[in-house]
Design a protein around this motif. Structure first.
Motif, PDB file in Angstrom:
ATOM      1  N   ALA A  18       0.836  -1.201   0.000  1.00 32.17           N
ATOM      2  CA  ALA A  18       0.000   0.000   0.000  1.00 32.17           C
ATOM      3  C   ALA A  18       0.877   1.259   0.000  1.00 32.17           C
ATOM      4  N   PHE A  19       1.946   1.236   0.768  1.00 33.01           N
ATOM      5  CA  PHE A  19       2.860   2.377   0.824  1.00 33.01           C
ATOM      6  C   PHE A  19       3.446   2.662  -0.554  1.00 33.01           C
ATOM      7  N   GLU A  20       3.896   1.619  -1.253  1.00 36.34           N
ATOM      8  CA  GLU A  20       4.488   1.787  -2.592  1.00 36.34           C
ATOM      9  C   GLU A  20       3.465   2.309  -3.594  1.00 36.34           C
ATOM     10  N   ILE A  21       2.242   1.823  -3.524  1.00 35.77           N
ATOM     11  CA  ILE A  21       1.194   2.287  -4.436  1.00 35.77           C
ATOM     12  C   ILE A  21       0.883   3.759  -4.173  1.00 35.77           C
ATOM     13  N   CYS A  85      -5.330   3.120 -13.638  1.00 40.57           N
ATOM     14  CA  CYS A  85      -4.932   2.042 -14.565  1.00 40.57           C
ATOM     15  C   CYS A  85      -3.427   1.777 -14.477  1.00 40.57           C
ATOM     16  N   GLU A  86      -2.631   2.835 -14.419  1.00 42.33           N
ATOM     17  CA  GLU A  86      -1.177   2.676 -14.311  1.00 42.33           C
ATOM     18  C   GLU A  86      -0.799   1.989 -12.998  1.00 42.33           C
ATOM     19  N   LEU A  87      -1.452   2.382 -11.912  1.00 43.53           N
ATOM     20  CA  LEU A  87      -1.190   1.721 -10.626  1.00 43.53           C
ATOM     21  C   LEU A  87      -1.585   0.245 -10.687  1.00 43.53           C
ATOM     22  N   SER A  88      -2.653  -0.049 -11.377  1.00 42.45           N
ATOM     23  CA  SER A  88      -3.102  -1.432 -11.543  1.00 42.45           C
ATOM     24  C   SER A  88      -2.065  -2.257 -12.309  1.00 42.45           C
ATOM     25  N   ARG A  89      -1.545  -1.674 -13.392  1.00 41.97           N
ATOM     26  CA  ARG A  89      -0.540  -2.378 -14.198  1.00 41.97           C
ATOM     27  C   ARG A  89       0.745  -2.616 -13.422  1.00 41.97           C
ATOM     28  N   CYS A  90       1.204  -1.590 -12.737  1.00 42.39           N
ATOM     29  CA  CYS A  90       2.503  -1.669 -12.054  1.00 42.39           C
ATOM     30  C   CYS A  90       2.476  -2.520 -10.782  1.00 42.39           C
ATOM     31  N   HIS A  91       1.343  -2.554 -10.108  1.00 42.45           N
ATOM     32  CA  HIS A  91       1.301  -3.205  -8.792  1.00 42.45           C
ATOM     33  C   HIS A  91       0.321  -4.370  -8.714  1.00 42.45           C
ATOM     34  N   GLU A  92      -0.238  -4.728  -9.865  1.00 39.72           N
ATOM     35  CA  GLU A  92      -1.196  -5.840  -9.930  1.00 39.72           C
ATOM     36  C   GLU A  92      -2.326  -5.682  -8.918  1.00 39.72           C
ATOM     37  N   VAL A  93      -2.868  -4.462  -8.871  1.00 39.98           N
ATOM     38  CA  VAL A  93      -4.007  -4.163  -8.004  1.00 39.98           C
ATOM     39  C   VAL A  93      -5.202  -3.827  -8.899  1.00 39.98           C
ATOM     40  N   ASP A  94      -6.342  -4.400  -8.595  1.00 37.47           N
ATOM     41  CA  ASP A  94      -7.566  -4.125  -9.341  1.00 37.47           C
ATOM     42  C   ASP A  94      -8.434  -3.180  -8.517  1.00 37.47           C
ATOM     43  N   TRP A  95      -9.205  -2.342  -9.216  1.00 42.43           N
ATOM     44  CA  TRP A  95      -9.992  -1.298  -8.562  1.00 42.43           C
ATOM     45  C   TRP A  95     -11.474  -1.418  -8.895  1.00 42.43           C
ATOM     46  N   GLU A  96     -12.317  -1.062  -7.942  1.00 43.49           N
ATOM     47  CA  GLU A  96     -13.745  -0.862  -8.175  1.00 43.49           C
ATOM     48  C   GLU A  96     -13.995   0.640  -8.107  1.00 43.49           C
ATOM     49  N   ILE A  97     -14.848   1.115  -9.021  1.00 46.85           N
ATOM     50  CA  ILE A  97     -15.123   2.548  -9.110  1.00 46.85           C
ATOM     51  C   ILE A  97     -16.614   2.792  -8.880  1.00 46.85           C
ATOM     52  N   GLU A  98     -16.908   3.802  -8.072  1.00 51.30           N
ATOM     53  CA  GLU A  98     -18.285   4.235  -7.799  1.00 51.30           C
ATOM     54  C   GLU A  98     -18.330   5.755  -7.927  1.00 51.30           C
ATOM     55  N   GLY A 107     -18.016   0.359 -12.450  1.00 51.89           N
ATOM     56  CA  GLY A 107     -17.045  -0.300 -13.302  1.00 51.89           C
ATOM     57  C   GLY A 107     -15.805  -0.683 -12.516  1.00 51.89           C
ATOM     58  N   CYS A 108     -14.924  -1.392 -13.211  1.00 50.77           N
ATOM     59  CA  CYS A 108     -13.690  -1.876 -12.577  1.00 50.77           C
ATOM     60  C   CYS A 108     -12.496  -1.626 -13.475  1.00 50.77           C
ATOM     61  N   ILE A 109     -11.347  -1.622 -12.864  1.00 53.94           N
ATOM     62  CA  ILE A 109     -10.071  -1.631 -13.578  1.00 53.94           C
ATOM     63  C   ILE A 109      -9.391  -2.917 -13.166  1.00 53.94           C
ATOM     64  N   ARG A 110      -9.142  -3.776 -14.145  1.00 52.70           N
ATOM     65  CA  ARG A 110      -8.493  -5.060 -13.885  1.00 52.70           C
ATOM     66  C   ARG A 110      -7.287  -5.201 -14.804  1.00 52.70           C
ATOM     67  N   GLU A 111      -6.173  -5.574 -14.221  1.00 50.79           N
ATOM     68  CA  GLU A 111      -4.923  -5.747 -14.966  1.00 50.79           C
ATOM     69  C   GLU A 111      -4.601  -4.514 -15.801  1.00 50.79           C
ATOM     70  N   GLY A 112      -4.890  -3.346 -15.238  1.00 46.71           N
ATOM     71  CA  GLY A 112      -4.543  -2.093 -15.898  1.00 46.71           C
ATOM     72  C   GLY A 112      -5.506  -1.616 -16.958  1.00 46.71           C
ATOM     73  N   ILE A 113      -6.629  -2.293 -17.119  1.00 45.98           N
ATOM     74  CA  ILE A 113      -7.572  -1.941 -18.187  1.00 45.98           C
ATOM     75  C   ILE A 113      -8.941  -1.638 -17.585  1.00 45.98           C
TER      76      ILE A 113
END
Length: 166
Positions: A18-21, A85-98, A107-113
């Motif tokens: 989390a700190f790195e992200i 998206c860039e954070l997702s690509r670099c750190h393999e973290v997926d996001w949910e958006i509201e 929507g979601c961001i998965r694997e940077g997309i």
């Protein structure tokens, strides 16, 4: 006029990750002027989820950009999603958006997309912003005012009635 975009990681993570992200998000934020919305700010919740919220404006006002900044460097809702998206690509973290106007995940961001649902939602928000940007202050003013009765002396019917009150 605008709305708040809320984002959170789908999976909890170790505090070091989390700190790195958060560190990289701060670096990516510096690439933009953030005139159309607030930058990405992340905090780790007690359950390990990384989450944040940014207030966006429907219209980016180019006059607030720095002299050497271009419209492409204006931080807006699209750049917000780009950073996630860039954070997702670099750190393999997926996001949910509201956002404020929808009760569920838009929507979601998965694997940077960003998924199709998120892209469609952003296009809708952009369209609304463009429509609102077409109005100027004079068009929004009205010639007549709505008169509001004095609440203490109002004798008309009550819209809400609470037990024990006459």
């Amino acid at each position: 006029m605008g709305l708040s975009i809320h984002y959170r990681s789908i999976q909890p993570m170790h505090p070091a990750a989390a700190f790195e992200i958060k560190r990289q998000a701060s670096e990516l934020n510096e690439l933009y002027a953030w005139t159309g919305c607030e930058e990405v700010v992340l905090e780790q919740r007690t359950d390990g989820i990384l989450a944040g919220s940014s207030v966006t404006s429907f219209v980016v006002d180019a006059e607030f950009l720095d002299d050497d900044a271009s419209f492409d460097s204006a931080g807006d809702i699209a750049r917000l999603i780009d950073v996630l998206c860039e954070l997702s690509r670099c750190h393999e973290v997926d996001w949910e958006i509201e956002h404020d106007y929808e009760a569920e995940v838009v929507g979601c961001i998965r694997e940077g997309i960003a998924d199709v649902e998120l892209i469609e939602e952003l296009e809708t928000i952009k369209t609304i912003g463009e429509m609102l940007g077409d109005f100027d202050d004079e068009e929004l003013e009205t010639d007549r005012m709505i008169e509001v009765p004095d609440a203490e002396n109002y004798e008309g019917p009550r819209l809400l009635k609470f037990p024990g009150l006459d």
